[in-house]
Structure formats: structure tokens, C-alpha cells
Write a protein that holds these residues in place. Sequence first.
Motif, PDB file in Angstrom:
ATOM      1  N   HIS A 165      72.875   1.696 -12.223  1.00 25.07           N
ATOM      2  CA  HIS A 165      72.905   0.358 -12.819  1.00 25.07           C
ATOM      3  C   HIS A 165      71.565  -0.359 -12.703  1.00 25.07           C
ATOM      4  O   HIS A 165      71.470  -1.536 -13.033  1.00 25.07           O
ATOM      5  CB  HIS A 165      73.983  -0.496 -12.152  1.00 25.07           C
ATOM      6  N   THR A 166      70.541   0.347 -12.209  1.00 22.75           N
ATOM      7  CA  THR A 166      69.252  -0.313 -12.029  1.00 22.75           C
ATOM      8  C   THR A 166      68.656  -0.702 -13.384  1.00 22.75           C
ATOM      9  O   THR A 166      68.729   0.049 -14.343  1.00 22.75           O
ATOM     10  CB  THR A 166      68.266   0.556 -11.222  1.00 22.75           C
ATOM     11  N   GLU A 167      68.111  -1.898 -13.448  1.00 25.52           N
ATOM     12  CA  GLU A 167      67.486  -2.381 -14.674  1.00 25.52           C
ATOM     13  C   GLU A 167      65.975  -2.246 -14.626  1.00 25.52           C
ATOM     14  O   GLU A 167      65.308  -2.302 -15.646  1.00 25.52           O
ATOM     15  CB  GLU A 167      67.877  -3.837 -14.926  1.00 25.52           C
ATOM     16  N   LYS A 168      65.433  -2.041 -13.407  1.00 25.12           N
ATOM     17  CA  LYS A 168      63.989  -1.932 -13.247  1.00 25.12           C
ATOM     18  C   LYS A 168      63.659  -0.920 -12.156  1.00 25.12           C
ATOM     19  O   LYS A 168      64.409  -0.758 -11.202  1.00 25.12           O
ATOM     20  CB  LYS A 168      63.382  -3.282 -12.861  1.00 25.12           C
ATOM     21  N   PHE A 169      62.529  -0.271 -12.354  1.00 28.74           N
ATOM     22  CA  PHE A 169      61.929   0.548 -11.306  1.00 28.74           C
ATOM     23  C   PHE A 169      60.561  -0.028 -11.013  1.00 28.74           C
ATOM     24  O   PHE A 169      59.888  -0.530 -11.915  1.00 28.74           O
ATOM     25  CB  PHE A 169      61.719   1.999 -11.783  1.00 28.74           C
ATOM     26  N   LYS A 170      60.153   0.064  -9.767  1.00 31.59           N
ATOM     27  CA  LYS A 170      58.749  -0.187  -9.456  1.00 31.59           C
ATOM     28  C   LYS A 170      58.140   1.196  -9.287  1.00 31.59           C
ATOM     29  O   LYS A 170      58.630   2.002  -8.495  1.00 31.59           O
ATOM     30  CB  LYS A 170      58.578  -1.037  -8.197  1.00 31.59           C
ATOM     31  N   VAL A 171      57.133   1.481 -10.085  1.00 30.50           N
ATOM     32  CA  VAL A 171      56.496   2.791 -10.073  1.00 30.50           C
ATOM     33  C   VAL A 171      55.119   2.648  -9.427  1.00 30.50           C
ATOM     34  O   VAL A 171      54.305   1.824  -9.848  1.00 30.50           O
ATOM     35  CB  VAL A 171      56.374   3.374 -11.500  1.00 30.50           C
ATOM     36  N   TYR A 172      54.898   3.461  -8.398  1.00 29.64           N
ATOM     37  CA  TYR A 172      53.660   3.427  -7.625  1.00 29.64           C
ATOM     38  C   TYR A 172      52.852   4.689  -7.916  1.00 29.64           C
ATOM     39  O   TYR A 172      53.412   5.785  -7.976  1.00 29.64           O
ATOM     40  CB  TYR A 172      53.969   3.406  -6.120  1.00 29.64           C
ATOM     41  N   GLU A 173      51.565   4.538  -8.053  1.00 31.80           N
ATOM     42  CA  GLU A 173      50.648   5.676  -8.141  1.00 31.80           C
ATOM     43  C   GLU A 173      49.983   5.795  -6.778  1.00 31.80           C
ATOM     44  O   GLU A 173      49.377   4.834  -6.291  1.00 31.80           O
ATOM     45  CB  GLU A 173      49.601   5.429  -9.226  1.00 31.80           C
ATOM     46  N   ALA A 174      50.149   6.962  -6.141  1.00 32.18           N
ATOM     47  CA  ALA A 174      49.583   7.170  -4.806  1.00 32.18           C
ATOM     48  C   ALA A 174      48.579   8.318  -4.839  1.00 32.18           C
ATOM     49  O   ALA A 174      48.813   9.333  -5.503  1.00 32.18           O
ATOM     50  CB  ALA A 174      50.691   7.464  -3.806  1.00 32.18           C
ATOM     51  N   GLU A 175      47.491   8.133  -4.124  1.00 34.94           N
ATOM     52  CA  GLU A 175      46.471   9.166  -3.965  1.00 34.94           C
ATOM     53  C   GLU A 175      46.032   9.169  -2.516  1.00 34.94           C
ATOM     54  O   GLU A 175      45.800   8.109  -1.927  1.00 34.94           O
ATOM     55  CB  GLU A 175      45.266   8.883  -4.867  1.00 34.94           C
ATOM     56  N   ASN A 176      45.925  10.357  -1.947  1.00 36.21           N
ATOM     57  CA  ASN A 176      45.462  10.507  -0.556  1.00 36.21           C
ATOM     58  C   ASN A 176      46.245   9.630   0.410  1.00 36.21           C
ATOM     59  O   ASN A 176      45.683   9.008   1.306  1.00 36.21           O
ATOM     60  CB  ASN A 176      43.962  10.210  -0.446  1.00 36.21           C
ATOM     61  N   GLY A 177      47.571   9.546   0.198  1.00 32.38           N
ATOM     62  CA  GLY A 177      48.427   8.809   1.116  1.00 32.38           C
ATOM     63  C   GLY A 177      48.384   7.299   0.996  1.00 32.38           C
ATOM     64  O   GLY A 177      48.907   6.594   1.853  1.00 32.38           O
ATOM     65  N   LYS A 178      47.767   6.785  -0.075  1.00 27.80           N
ATOM     66  CA  LYS A 178      47.683   5.343  -0.262  1.00 27.80           C
ATOM     67  C   LYS A 178      48.086   4.967  -1.682  1.00 27.80           C
ATOM     68  O   LYS A 178      47.827   5.703  -2.625  1.00 27.80           O
ATOM     69  CB  LYS A 178      46.255   4.858  -0.007  1.00 27.80           C
ATOM     70  N   VAL A 179      48.702   3.790  -1.829  1.00 27.73           N
ATOM     71  CA  VAL A 179      49.058   3.281  -3.150  1.00 27.73           C
ATOM     72  C   VAL A 179      47.790   2.764  -3.814  1.00 27.73           C
ATOM     73  O   VAL A 179      47.067   1.951  -3.240  1.00 27.73           O
ATOM     74  CB  VAL A 179      50.111   2.152  -3.040  1.00 27.73           C
ATOM     75  N   VAL A 180      47.512   3.260  -5.029  1.00 24.95           N
ATOM     76  CA  VAL A 180      46.330   2.795  -5.753  1.00 24.95           C
ATOM     77  C   VAL A 180      46.700   1.838  -6.882  1.00 24.95           C
ATOM     78  O   VAL A 180      45.859   1.067  -7.347  1.00 24.95           O
ATOM     79  CB  VAL A 180      45.482   3.976  -6.290  1.00 24.95           C
ATOM     80  N   SER A 181      47.965   1.887  -7.326  1.00 24.29           N
ATOM     81  CA  SER A 181      48.435   0.938  -8.327  1.00 24.29           C
ATOM     82  C   SER A 181      49.951   0.949  -8.356  1.00 24.29           C
ATOM     83  O   SER A 181      50.592   1.880  -7.845  1.00 24.29           O
ATOM     84  CB  SER A 181      47.885   1.285  -9.719  1.00 24.29           C
ATOM     85  N   SER A 182      50.522  -0.099  -8.955  1.00 22.61           N
ATOM     86  CA  SER A 182      51.972  -0.142  -9.115  1.00 22.61           C
ATOM     87  C   SER A 182      52.302  -1.026 -10.303  1.00 22.61           C
ATOM     88  O   SER A 182      51.510  -1.895 -10.678  1.00 22.61           O
ATOM     89  CB  SER A 182      52.661  -0.667  -7.856  1.00 22.61           C
ATOM     90  N   GLU A 183      53.471  -0.775 -10.899  1.00 23.90           N
ATOM     91  CA  GLU A 183      53.943  -1.605 -11.994  1.00 23.90           C
ATOM     92  C   GLU A 183      55.463  -1.589 -11.998  1.00 23.90           C
ATOM     93  O   GLU A 183      56.093  -0.619 -11.585  1.00 23.90           O
ATOM     94  CB  GLU A 183      53.408  -1.114 -13.345  1.00 23.90           C
ATOM     95  N   VAL A 184      56.044  -2.696 -12.454  1.00 22.85           N
ATOM     96  CA  VAL A 184      57.493  -2.778 -12.608  1.00 22.85           C
ATOM     97  C   VAL A 184      57.803  -2.436 -14.055  1.00 22.85           C
ATOM     98  O   VAL A 184      57.212  -3.012 -14.973  1.00 22.85           O
ATOM     99  CB  VAL A 184      58.010  -4.182 -12.238  1.00 22.85           C
ATOM    100  N   VAL A 185      58.701  -1.469 -14.250  1.00 21.33           N
ATOM    101  CA  VAL A 185      59.064  -1.047 -15.602  1.00 21.33           C
ATOM    102  C   VAL A 185      60.555  -1.283 -15.830  1.00 21.33           C
ATOM    103  O   VAL A 185      61.373  -1.084 -14.943  1.00 21.33           O
ATOM    104  CB  VAL A 185      58.699   0.433 -15.858  1.00 21.33           C
ATOM    105  N   ASP A 186      60.878  -1.726 -17.022  1.00 24.73           N
ATOM    106  CA  ASP A 186      62.253  -1.995 -17.420  1.00 24.73           C
ATOM    107  C   ASP A 186      62.882  -0.708 -17.944  1.00 24.73           C
ATOM    108  O   ASP A 186      62.225   0.050 -18.653  1.00 24.73           O
ATOM    109  CB  ASP A 186      62.253  -3.072 -18.504  1.00 24.73           C
ATOM    110  N   THR A 187      64.150  -0.468 -17.619  1.00 25.10           N
ATOM    111  CA  THR A 187      64.820   0.757 -18.070  1.00 25.10           C
ATOM    112  C   THR A 187      65.298   0.660 -19.512  1.00 25.10           C
ATOM    113  O   THR A 187      65.815   1.636 -20.050  1.00 25.10           O
ATOM    114  CB  THR A 187      66.031   1.088 -17.180  1.00 25.10           C
ATOM    115  N   ASN A 188      65.150  -0.491 -20.130  1.00 21.61           N
ATOM    116  CA  ASN A 188      65.544  -0.688 -21.529  1.00 21.61           C
ATOM    117  C   ASN A 188      66.984  -0.301 -21.808  1.00 21.61           C
ATOM    118  O   ASN A 188      67.310   0.270 -22.845  1.00 21.61           O
ATOM    119  CB  ASN A 188      64.604   0.083 -22.472  1.00 21.61           C
ATOM    120  N   GLY A 189      67.864  -0.586 -20.847  1.00 15.23           N
ATOM    121  CA  GLY A 189      69.283  -0.344 -21.051  1.00 15.23           C
ATOM    122  C   GLY A 189      69.734   1.073 -20.753  1.00 15.23           C
ATOM    123  O   GLY A 189      70.916   1.389 -20.859  1.00 15.23           O
ATOM    124  N   ASN A 190      68.814   1.970 -20.379  1.00 15.74           N
ATOM    125  CA  ASN A 190      69.219   3.317 -19.992  1.00 15.74           C
ATOM    126  C   ASN A 190      70.022   3.237 -18.706  1.00 15.74           C
ATOM    127  O   ASN A 190      69.771   2.390 -17.861  1.00 15.74           O
ATOM    128  CB  ASN A 190      67.994   4.210 -19.756  1.00 15.74           C
TER     129      ASN A 190
END
Length: 124
Positions: free
Chosen positions: A18-43
Motif C-alpha cells: 500500500h506504499t504510495e512513495k519510496f525514498k530511493v538512495y544512491e550509495a557509493e563506498n558505504g555512503k549515501v551520495v543522493s536520495s529522492e522521494v518517488v511516487d508509485t503512481n498508484g502501483n
Amino acid sequence: MKIAVTYEEGKVFQHFGHTEKFKVYEAENGKVVSSEVVDTNGNGHGALADFLAEKAVKVLICGGIGQGARQALAQAGIELYPGVNGEADQAVHEFLNDNLSYDPDTVCSHHEHHGECAGGNCSH
């Protein structure tokens, strides 16, 4: 590596299907380098595995999750870390430091919600 967390108001959302959003993290060498919240668009449910695979996610951190979704994630080659509570950012930090507290046996049956799911804290 991309890590997705079921997301609601900064916390790990407790029902994968039932999740409507994910927070997606890009990690390199054990550290988060970026993140964004993405909508599931009703999936929902099984379609969410394809949604994550299309975003090249390799790891999913979540609360409760049903057996069908587990299978779809496995087929998509996405590692699963269920049964996680608390802040999403903290969960990813703990995952990257190999000290994430999770319950690999957490299963959520959306047909039998009585306040809690067996082995997890699904709130539906």
C-alpha cells in the motif's frame, strides 16, 4: 547501489503493498551520495517490484510485506530487508554500516488485518 525504503513522513511505511512513495538512495563506498522521494503512481503489491526494478533498485527496506510481493522482489533480483521500523534515513545508514535491525521472517497478509500482522507491525 540503489536502496529503496517504503516511505511516509520520514519513516519506514509499514505495508509494502500500500506504499504510495519510496525514498530511493544512491550509495557509493558505504555512503549515501543522493536520495529522492518517488511516487508509485498508484502501483500496488506485485507491480511495485517491477517499479523498483525499472529504477535499478538492488535493496528494499520495508515494514510488513506479503508473500506474493516477496516472490516478485526475489524474481526481480532485489534483496529484501523487512520488519524495519523508524526513520528511513537512519535505516539506510544502519544498513550501510551492517547493523540494520530487521526481521527476515516478517510476512504481512493483507487479507487478515487485525491491527497487527504475524511477525510484524503492519498497521492495517
